[in-house]
Design an enzyme around this catalytic site. Structure first.
Site, short mmCIF file in Angstrom:
data_model
loop_
_atom_site.label_atom_id
_atom_site.label_comp_id
_atom_site.label_asym_id
_atom_site.label_seq_id
_atom_site.Cartn_x
_atom_site.Cartn_y
_atom_site.Cartn_z
CG ASP A 104 -0.22 0.20 2.53
OD1 ASP A 104 0.79 -0.50 2.76
OD2 ASP A 104 -0.64 1.04 3.34
CD GLU B 210 4.30 0.51 6.96
OE1 GLU B 210 5.15 0.81 7.83
OE2 GLU B 210 3.93 1.32 6.08
CD GLU B 211 3.06 4.13 4.06
OE1 GLU B 211 3.09 4.80 5.12
OE2 GLU B 211 4.05 3.97 3.33
CG ASP C 274 8.79 0.03 4.97
OD1 ASP C 274 8.75 0.74 3.95
OD2 ASP C 274 7.92 0.07 5.86
#
Length: 408
Positions: free
Chosen positions: A80, A175-176, A198
């Protein structure tokens, strides 16, 4: 390196923006577009046991080519992109042999990526820089990480002479918006430890992050016509402002760095009778983190004594510092450090001033340091990634797999 660039651009053109207001997983249907593509691609390159569950969590396995047992390791990234800036119609620009000067992202709108402001650009002179067109984010966070993991797995499959144990791959949604690990099945993943790809600039290696909590303060008071308000009106907005003013003035994001914690007021709304303040609490020290939460509770208690319980405070822990879970197995950081050094990268070991899926996963039983993916200026129109940084990340992944095989 062209295969890395092609793969990365293919991914970032697919809109996968997550939505914090949604209760579904993934939070947006469009995340399935890239998720399903990744499943197909993992199968095509020869990965085994490729699965995707009802929440779009993807897992795959590269079987060991050793005749003895070693620990199973994993690599994880999220597909995402941030809801902070548009991820629709991403149109990447490729600047070959960057000359160290201003990069015009959008001539019509006068949007320029300048090394005078973003001085990290200076270290990439002569390299291939991939940027936005000034109207969207790029999506290097974390499609660069996905690109690197898949490229590394493909390389290992095509070069069986490189010895490695069982390697697990995991790709996650959301995740965001802080939910990337919420439905991650650590047991099914089956790794002894893993690395999230990441991080930001080349060389980053992180195993510390903030302890984090959110706080919501609701104030309910009384509105009276201002002409007749003396000794009657109690303004909820002014009480909310008083609470904010009682927080330490210097302990805010714009005045702190390194391991220094903060209070961050990010939302305030209301009227005379009702006001709400939302903030986040961050600190690397667990004891100081608890002190910060208590400080906020004490402020509210002090004002409630005056305003007859007009204020309601709700604090929710979000995640914790993964350092306490990584230190007992610190060799997994040392392997990553050695891998970087062996491919000519100077490790940048520093605390994360934020969170990571790796933090949540570490507390779920999967120790998970964070490694650079190469991008800069995430979540906005000035985001960019040097292709050479992604290529080096691929080398690091491969070397970690090799070192795990030789050191176990």
């Amino acid at each position: 390196m062209q295969d890395i660039i092609t793969r990365f651009i293919d991914y970032v053109k697919i809109d996968t923006q997550s939505d914090p207001t949604s209760n579904s997983t993934p939070s947006t249907k469009k995340q399935w577009d890239l998720a399903n593509k990744l499943v197909t691609e993992l199968k095509e390159i020869g990965m085994a046991d490729v699965t995707i569950d009802e929440n779009a969590y993807i897992m795959a396995t590269l079987p060991s080519n050793l005749d003895y047992e070693i620990p199973t390791i994993g690599f994880i990234a999220h597909f995402d992109t941030s809801p902070d800036f548009s991820g629709t119609h991403v149109n990447p620009q490729i600047i070959h042999k960057y000359d160290g000067k201003d990069i015009v992202l959008n001539k019509e709108k006068g949007i320029i990526l300048s090394p005078d402001y973003f001085d990290d650009l200076n270290q990439y002179k002569g390299q291939t820089i991939i940027t936005t067109d000034g109207t969207t984010l790029l999506g290097a966070d974390d499609k660069a990480g996905i690109t690197e993991i898949i490229t590394a797995m493909e390389y290992l499959i095509n070069h069986p002479e490189i010895k490695h144990g069982t390697i697990k791959v995991g790709f996650t949604p959301d995740e965001e918006i802080g939910r990337g690990a919420h439905h991650f099945d650590v047991k099914s993943f089956g790794a002894d430890w893993a690395y999230t790809m990441d991080g930001s600039q080349i060389g980053e290696l992180e195993y510390e992050n903030f302890n984090a909590a959110s706080a919501k303060i609701s104030v309910t008071r009384k509105s009276v016509h201002p002409g007749y308000a003396k000794n009657k009106m109690v303004n909820a907005l002014l009480i909310a402002n008083k609470i904010i003013s009682m927080l330490p003035e210097a302990e805010v994001p714009e005045k702190t760095s390194g391991r220094e914690g903060f209070f961050h007021v990010h939302h305030i709304q209301g009227e005379i009778e009702q006001a709400e303040v939302e903030l986040i609490i961050r600190d690397h020290s667990k004891s100081r983190f608890e002190e910060r939460k208590q400080m906020l509770q004490d402020i509210v208690s002090q004002l409630n004594a005056v305003h007859k319980d007009a204020i309601v405070l709700e604090i929710k822990d979000q995640y914790f510092n993964m350092k306490e879970k990584i230190e007992p197995v610190f060799h997994i950081v040392e392997i990553a450090k050695e891998a970087m050094e062996s491919v000519g990268i100077t490790p940048i070991i520093k605390p994360i001033r934020g969170g990571t899926d790796g933090s949540q996963l570490s507390f779920m039983g999967l120790p998970c340091p964070n490694i650079f993916a190469g991008g800069h200026n995430f979540h906005g129109k000035y985001e960019y990634v040097p292709a050479e940084s992604m290529a080096k990340a691929v080398e690091v992944i491969i070397k970690i797999c090799e070192l795990t095989a030789t050191k176990s």
